[in-house]
Motif scaffolding. Structure first.
Motif, PDB file in Angstrom:
ATOM      1  N   HIS A 195       0.797  -1.171   0.089  1.00  0.00           N
ATOM      2  CA  HIS A 195       0.069  -0.273  -0.049  1.00  0.00           C
ATOM      3  C   HIS A 195       0.996   1.480   0.010  1.00  0.00           C
ATOM      4  CE1 HIS A 195      -3.956  -1.931   0.291  1.00  0.00           C
ATOM      5  NE2 HIS A 195      -3.530  -2.680   1.242  1.00  0.00           N
ATOM      6  N   ARG A 196       2.081   1.315   0.809  1.00  0.00           N
ATOM      7  CA  ARG A 196       2.718   2.491   0.487  1.00  0.00           C
ATOM      8  C   ARG A 196       3.510   2.750  -0.513  1.00  0.00           C
ATOM      9  NH1 ARG A 196       4.494   4.707   5.462  1.00  0.00           N
ATOM     10  NH2 ARG A 196       6.626   5.100   4.560  1.00  0.00           N
ATOM     11  N   GLU A 197       3.347   1.791  -1.522  1.00  0.00           N
ATOM     12  CA  GLU A 197       4.134   2.017  -3.016  1.00  0.00           C
ATOM     13  C   GLU A 197       3.064   2.858  -3.743  1.00  0.00           C
ATOM     14  OE1 GLU A 197       6.783   1.137  -4.275  1.00  0.00           O
ATOM     15  OE2 GLU A 197       7.580   0.332  -2.320  1.00  0.00           O
ATOM     16  N   LYS A 198       1.812   3.102  -3.126  1.00  0.00           N
ATOM     17  CA  LYS A 198       0.756   3.943  -3.941  1.00  0.00           C
ATOM     18  C   LYS A 198       0.903   5.455  -3.539  1.00  0.00           C
ATOM     19  CE  LYS A 198      -2.608   0.078  -4.132  1.00  0.00           C
ATOM     20  NZ  LYS A 198      -3.905  -0.226  -3.865  1.00  0.00           N
ATOM     21  N   ARG A 199       1.894   5.562  -2.693  1.00  0.00           N
ATOM     22  CA  ARG A 199       2.253   7.001  -2.479  1.00  0.00           C
ATOM     23  C   ARG A 199       2.441   7.895  -3.507  1.00  0.00           C
ATOM     24  NH1 ARG A 199       6.348   6.705   2.253  1.00  0.00           N
ATOM     25  NH2 ARG A 199       7.100   5.026   0.870  1.00  0.00           N
ATOM     26  N   LYS A 200       2.286   9.227  -3.552  1.00  0.00           N
ATOM     27  CA  LYS A 200       2.734   9.973  -4.854  1.00  0.00           C
ATOM     28  C   LYS A 200       3.647  10.972  -4.431  1.00  0.00           C
ATOM     29  CE  LYS A 200      -2.049   9.606  -6.669  1.00  0.00           C
ATOM     30  NZ  LYS A 200      -3.220  10.264  -7.199  1.00  0.00           N
ATOM     31  N   GLY A 201       4.407  11.441  -5.579  1.00  0.00           N
ATOM     32  CA  GLY A 201       5.542  12.541  -5.330  1.00  0.00           C
ATOM     33  C   GLY A 201       6.296  12.200  -4.404  1.00  0.00           C
ATOM     34  N   VAL A 346       1.663  14.657   7.995  1.00  0.00           N
ATOM     35  CA  VAL A 346       0.515  14.905   7.041  1.00  0.00           C
ATOM     36  C   VAL A 346      -0.679  15.313   7.688  1.00  0.00           C
ATOM     37  CG1 VAL A 346      -0.732  13.853   5.243  1.00  0.00           C
ATOM     38  CG2 VAL A 346       1.551  13.161   5.613  1.00  0.00           C
ATOM     39  N   ALA A 347      -1.010  14.971   8.820  1.00  0.00           N
ATOM     40  CA  ALA A 347      -2.158  15.275   9.404  1.00  0.00           C
ATOM     41  C   ALA A 347      -2.392  16.789   9.786  1.00  0.00           C
ATOM     42  CB  ALA A 347      -2.343  14.347  10.942  1.00  0.00           C
ATOM     43  N   ASP A 348      -1.137  17.609   9.938  1.00  0.00           N
ATOM     44  CA  ASP A 348      -1.129  18.789  10.261  1.00  0.00           C
ATOM     45  C   ASP A 348      -1.632  19.663   9.596  1.00  0.00           C
ATOM     46  OD1 ASP A 348      -0.688  21.051  12.042  1.00  0.00           O
ATOM     47  OD2 ASP A 348       1.201  21.489  11.158  1.00  0.00           O
ATOM     48  N   ASN A 456      -4.005  11.980   0.467  1.00  0.00           N
ATOM     49  CA  ASN A 456      -3.573  10.606   0.076  1.00  0.00           C
ATOM     50  C   ASN A 456      -2.500   9.960   0.778  1.00  0.00           C
ATOM     51  OD1 ASN A 456      -3.227   8.710  -2.210  1.00  0.00           O
ATOM     52  ND2 ASN A 456      -1.447   9.941  -2.954  1.00  0.00           N
ATOM     53  N   SER A 457      -1.476  10.639   1.224  1.00  0.00           N
ATOM     54  CA  SER A 457      -0.404   9.843   2.009  1.00  0.00           C
ATOM     55  C   SER A 457      -1.030   9.239   3.301  1.00  0.00           C
ATOM     56  CB  SER A 457       0.805  10.723   2.098  1.00  0.00           C
ATOM     57  OG  SER A 457       1.233  11.046   0.842  1.00  0.00           O
ATOM     58  N   PHE A 458      -1.752  10.375   3.842  1.00  0.00           N
ATOM     59  CA  PHE A 458      -2.328  10.056   5.059  1.00  0.00           C
ATOM     60  C   PHE A 458      -3.303   8.939   4.975  1.00  0.00           C
ATOM     61  CE2 PHE A 458      -6.216  10.450   7.925  1.00  0.00           C
ATOM     62  CZ  PHE A 458      -5.327  10.936   9.260  1.00  0.00           C
ATOM     63  N   LYS A 462      -2.689   5.438   7.138  1.00  0.00           N
ATOM     64  CA  LYS A 462      -3.732   5.491   8.152  1.00  0.00           C
ATOM     65  C   LYS A 462      -4.259   3.973   7.745  1.00  0.00           C
ATOM     66  CE  LYS A 462      -6.701   6.730  11.225  1.00  0.00           C
ATOM     67  NZ  LYS A 462      -6.499   6.992  12.813  1.00  0.00           N
ATOM     68  N   LYS A 463      -4.465   3.371   6.710  1.00  0.00           N
ATOM     69  CA  LYS A 463      -4.825   2.114   6.363  1.00  0.00           C
ATOM     70  C   LYS A 463      -4.036   1.205   6.971  1.00  0.00           C
ATOM     71  CE  LYS A 463      -6.774  -0.663   2.548  1.00  0.00           C
ATOM     72  NZ  LYS A 463      -6.994  -0.648   1.013  1.00  0.00           N
ATOM     73  N   CYS A 464      -2.662   1.412   6.850  1.00  0.00           N
ATOM     74  CA  CYS A 464      -1.661   0.264   7.361  1.00  0.00           C
ATOM     75  C   CYS A 464      -1.980   0.416   8.862  1.00  0.00           C
ATOM     76  CB  CYS A 464      -0.163   1.017   6.846  1.00  0.00           C
ATOM     77  SG  CYS A 464      -0.054   0.845   5.270  1.00  0.00           S
ATOM     78  N   MET A 465      -2.316   1.690   9.456  1.00  0.00           N
ATOM     79  CA  MET A 465      -2.294   1.557  11.054  1.00  0.00           C
ATOM     80  C   MET A 465      -3.448   0.896  11.258  1.00  0.00           C
ATOM     81  SD  MET A 465       0.007   2.708  12.584  1.00  0.00           S
ATOM     82  CE  MET A 465      -0.618   2.962  14.089  1.00  0.00           C
TER      83      MET A 465
END
Length: 506
Positions: A195-201, A346-348, A456-458, A462-465
């Motif tokens: 899932h972390r491979e789907k992060r962008k930029g 990311v949450a900030d 997107n990254s969050f 978050k899904k992993c957590m």
């Protein structure tokens, strides 16, 4: 007076003394003096006479002369004189009666003593029989008590052994479950990496989270190997022999208890009693009370020894589960800390945009309410306008001189102009409200787009957590019961659902 053919010595003359003969001492018995004559077919006189010898008066042998001092001729013929001497005397008669009375009294006393002795004997034997039967019943009761004691001891030990066996089986199942549950962390770690491979930029980086996830895989494999070895040792120590010995002994005790209790409840009036001749001579015993008790004690000791070894194995299994669980928890916490740090960054920014979006949404809601109120106000002003115009139109039909410009006429005209101006003002304000609403909606769309980019990254982290909220949990890692694990899974699903609802705002 004398009767012819009788003498003074006849037995019916009583104790009258004869004046012809002097009193002579008896010298012989009738049996010795005279030869008795027996008729054919009759028994000997001694068969009915008493055993006592009756003495009679006899003349000394050798005297052939008949003594007759008076000189009177004999009243009995000489040929019948021998027969007259066979008669008994009165004394013999009285003696015979006394002998009969004494014999009868002796027989009666003997019979009375015999009857009394017999009654005492019956009572003594009845008492002895009752005491022996009660003693046998007491011995059976004591034997039943002994069987109950050992049966309770065997039952308690069997229950403890079954509980220990169940606990050992549970420990083995926990080990197997823990080994199976460790397949889940491997899958979760791989899915997190995927899932972390789907992060962008710029978010697609090789950070601490990825390093910790890769290290977890090696730790889980080592823990699986340790727990598998302990489970194999437990499989080799299942206490089947001790359990079989206890169950067999307990079954024999139950059978013996049933038989002895049945014998204990037998009474003289029972229907199932019968004669079994020679049964007291048969002895099929294979033990004595000492060896009988020692046999059960040996079975109990073997069971206790097996339980002690089982407890040690369970302790080893528990230590292995706790150590592996602790090690896995350490890596789990380390990975989660890395996830939390990344999510916080990311949450900030996302939270700031989300707060602004909430304010825009609130303004949109208030603007929509204002538009609704303006429309209702415009709609409400139409009816008073209709009333005023209808009144003016009706007053134009007054006849002749009645068509007067009076005060009501001026008031109605003023009312119509006022209401018309009010409607124009409200419609203008309604148009401005619609324009403001469109502007707010446009800003809302821009904020949502910015939030989706930032989220997107969050969402990935978050899904992993969320996947890691139910794993690795201690109950599952130490192989708890399926029911408890199912409850934990349900709680985790509730947490995931609540987390999804929280994330839907993004």
């Amino acid at each position: 007076m004398e009767f012819l053919g009788t003498t003074q010595l006849a037995s019916y003359c009583g104790t009258k003394t004869s004046c012809l003969f002097p009193d002579l001492a008896p010298t012989s018995t009738t049996k010795d003096t005279y030869q008795s004559y027996y008729l054919p077919g009759y028994r000997h006189l001694s068969s009915w006479r008493p055993s006592l010898l009756h003495k009679v008066v006899s003349v000394p042998p050798g005297s052939n002369k008949q003594f007759n001092p008076t000189g009177r001729p004999p009243t009995v013929l000489p040929a019948l004189r021998s027969a007259l001497h066979a008669r008994y005397s009165t004394r013999d008669w009285h003696q015979e009666n006394m002998v009969q009375l004494k014999g009868s009294e002796a027989s009666r006393c003997c019979a009375g003593r015999l009857n009394a002795d017999s009654m005492r004997l019956i009572q003594d034997k009845d008492q002895l029989t009752y005491q022996m039967q009660e003693e046998s019943r007491r011995k059976l009761g004591e034997r039943i008590s002994s069987i109950d004691f050992w049966r309770s001891e065997l039952t308690y030990e069997l229950e403890c052994l079954l509980k220990e066996t169940q606990a050992l089986e549970t420990a083995k199942n926990r080990l197997k479950c823990a080994v199976d549950e460790m397949q889940g962390p491997l899958k979760v770690a791989l899915e997190c990496l995927y899932h972390r491979e789907k992060r962008k930029g710029i978010d697609l980086v090789h950070d601490d989270v990825e390093k910790n996830l890769m290290k977890e895989v090696d730790v889980f494999k080592d823990c699986q190997e340790i727990l598998t070895k302990i489970a194999q040792k437990i499989s080799q120590h299942i206490m089947r022999d001790a359990q079989h010995a206890l169950e067999q002994d307990l079954s024999d005790k139950n059978s013996a208890h049933f038989i002895d209790e049945k014998c204990f409840n037998l009474r003289n009036t029972s229907d199932s009693i019968n004669f079994y001749h020679g049964v007291e001579k048969a002895d099929g015993s294979v033990s004595v009370p000492a060896t009988w008790a020692k046999f059960s004690e040996h079975n109990i000791r073997c069971s206790q020894h097996a339980r002690a070894n089982s407890v040690k194995l369970r302790e080893d299994a528990e230590v292995g589960l706790e150590s592996t669980s602790e090690e896995m928890w350490d890596h789990f916490i380390s990975t989660n800390l890395a996830f939390n740090n990344r999510i916080a960054e990311v949450a900030d920014a996302k939270n700031k945009l989300q707060a602004q979006l909430a304010k825009i949404l609130q303004e949109i809601f208030q603007t929509e309410d204002t538009i609704l109120l303006l429309e209702r106000s415009i709609k409400a002003k139409e009816y008073p306008l209709k009333v005023a115009q209808t009144r003016l139109e009706g007053r134009t039909r007054r006849p002749n001189i009645e068509l007067c410009r009076d005060a009501p006429q001026f008031q109605l005209v003023t009312e119509v102009y006022t209401i018309d101006n009010t409607l124009q003002t409200l419609k203008q304000r309604l148009k401005e409200a619609h324009d403001t609403l469109q502007m707010l909606i446009l800003n809302k769309s821009k904020l949502e787009h910015e939030i989706s980019v930032k989220a997107n990254s969050f969402f990935i982290d978050k899904k992993c957590m969320d996947m890691r909220k139910v794993f690795p949990s201690t109950p599952r890692l130490i192989g708890m019961e399926p029911a408890y694990r199912n409850m934990m899974c349900l709680c985790a699903e509730v947490v995931l659902q609540s987390g999804s609802q929280d994330c839907s705002a993004f």
